[in-house]
Scaffold this motif. Structure first.
Motif, PDB file in Angstrom:
ATOM      1  N   ALA A  36       0.847  -1.194   0.000  1.00  9.18           N
ATOM      2  CA  ALA A  36       0.000   0.000   0.000  1.00  9.18           C
ATOM      3  C   ALA A  36       0.880   1.241   0.000  1.00  9.18           C
ATOM      4  O   ALA A  36       2.055   1.188   0.357  1.00  9.18           O
ATOM      5  N   ASP A  40      -3.369   5.057   2.136  1.00  7.49           N
ATOM      6  CA  ASP A  40      -4.312   4.031   1.665  1.00  7.49           C
ATOM      7  C   ASP A  40      -5.114   3.442   2.818  1.00  7.49           C
ATOM      8  O   ASP A  40      -4.668   3.442   3.967  1.00  7.49           O
ATOM      9  N   ASP A  41      -6.276   2.904   2.474  1.00  7.87           N
ATOM     10  CA  ASP A  41      -7.033   2.031   3.362  1.00  7.87           C
ATOM     11  C   ASP A  41      -6.755   0.617   2.885  1.00  7.87           C
ATOM     12  O   ASP A  41      -6.807   0.355   1.681  1.00  7.87           O
ATOM     13  N   VAL A  42      -6.435  -0.303   3.797  1.00  3.58           N
ATOM     14  CA  VAL A  42      -6.073  -1.660   3.401  1.00  3.58           C
ATOM     15  C   VAL A  42      -6.911  -2.696   4.140  1.00  3.58           C
ATOM     16  O   VAL A  42      -7.473  -2.421   5.203  1.00  3.58           O
ATOM     17  N   THR A 114      -7.340   1.962   8.134  1.00  4.16           N
ATOM     18  CA  THR A 114      -7.494   3.155   7.310  1.00  4.16           C
ATOM     19  C   THR A 114      -6.281   4.069   7.451  1.00  4.16           C
ATOM     20  O   THR A 114      -5.591   4.068   8.476  1.00  4.16           O
ATOM     21  N   ASN A 115      -6.034   4.835   6.390  1.00  2.00           N
ATOM     22  CA  ASN A 115      -4.999   5.865   6.393  1.00  2.00           C
ATOM     23  C   ASN A 115      -3.646   5.347   6.895  1.00  2.00           C
ATOM     24  O   ASN A 115      -3.091   5.863   7.855  1.00  2.00           O
ATOM     25  N   SER A 148       5.315   5.073  -4.381  1.00  2.00           N
ATOM     26  CA  SER A 148       4.133   4.939  -5.225  1.00  2.00           C
ATOM     27  C   SER A 148       3.607   6.304  -5.638  1.00  2.00           C
ATOM     28  O   SER A 148       3.457   7.212  -4.832  1.00  2.00           O
ATOM     29  N   PRO A 152      -3.996   7.807  -2.918  1.00  2.00           N
ATOM     30  CA  PRO A 152      -4.403   6.853  -1.889  1.00  2.00           C
ATOM     31  C   PRO A 152      -5.669   6.110  -2.306  1.00  2.00           C
ATOM     32  O   PRO A 152      -6.574   6.680  -2.885  1.00  2.00           O
ATOM     33  N   ASN A 153      -5.681   4.813  -2.006  1.00  2.00           N
ATOM     34  CA  ASN A 153      -6.821   3.956  -2.343  1.00  2.00           C
ATOM     35  C   ASN A 153      -7.783   3.948  -1.165  1.00  2.00           C
ATOM     36  O   ASN A 153      -7.519   3.315  -0.158  1.00  2.00           O
ATOM     37  N   LYS A 154      -8.891   4.626  -1.310  1.00  2.00           N
ATOM     38  CA  LYS A 154      -9.871   4.707  -0.231  1.00  2.00           C
ATOM     39  C   LYS A 154     -10.998   3.700  -0.383  1.00  2.00           C
ATOM     40  O   LYS A 154     -11.965   3.730   0.325  1.00  2.00           O
TER      41      LYS A 154
END
Length: 196
Positions: A36, A40-42, A114-115, A148, A152-154
């Motif tokens: 990530a 990002d949220d993972v 998250t975050n 990267s 960010p992937n939310k």
């Protein structure tokens, strides 16, 4: 050369050997690290196989690679008595972790963080203390890629997507799909035995 009855017995042994014994469960996770970017949220995927309702069980997420505090274990996320326990949670994860509430009914004990930040990189252990079986825990590695260029992937994947992906991975790793029916094979072998 094996006679038909012997061949059928060998076939039965090969088919039914990988099936888990009823009441014996294992906690599984992907061997691949979750990668990530900061922000990002993972989802750290962790499942109980075969499926088991874990709503009334204790689920512990911890950092085995983190330093221990003086008064005991600090959890990333602790679920006990049908709720999250906050007083034993590491302060750096307050307000940033969750489990899939509906997923617990199906053995999905995956953790949402998250975050994420660079401090979150490392190993995460999911553990069910009272699970019947030999593999009560599994470890997931989170890698934070600072280089990267992606935003960010939310978007956190749905439970249905996670379960489908876990089933697919289990199949690719040599697992036997649960929905497979062996009734036709059994009937053929029984017929061959009695007609031989």
């Amino acid at each position: 050369m094996l006679a038909m009855p012997g061949l059928c017995l060998l076939l039965f042994a090969l088919i039914f050997t990988p099936t888990p014994v009823k009441g014996h469960y294992q906690v599984t996770s992907s061997r691949q690290p979750v990668v990530a970017a900061p922000g990002d949220d993972v989802v750290l995927q962790c499942l109980v196989e075969p499926q088991l309702d874990t709503v009334d069980m204790t689920v512990e997420w911890s950092r085995p690679d983190a330093k221990r505090r003086a008064k005991g274990v600090e959890y990333v996320h602790l679920y006990r008595d049908n709720r999250e326990v906050l007083d034993m949670k590491s302060s750096s994860y307050h307000g940033r972790t969750a489990l899939f509430a509906d997923g617990l009914r199906h053995g999905n004990i995956s953790l949402i963080i998250t975050n994420v930040t660079t401090a979150d990189e490392g190993e995460y252990k999911c553990f069910i203390p009272k699970l019947q079986g030999n593999a009560k825990s599994s470890v997931v590695r989170l890698v934070i890629d600072q280089s990267s260029n992606l935003k960010p992937n939310k978007t956190v994947p749905s439970e249905t997507h996670l379960h489908h992906e876990a089933t697919r991975q289990n199949y690719l790793n040599g697992g036997v799909p649960r929905s497979r029916s062996f009734t036709p094979l059994i009937l053929i072998c029984v017929s061959l035995i009695f007609n031989a």
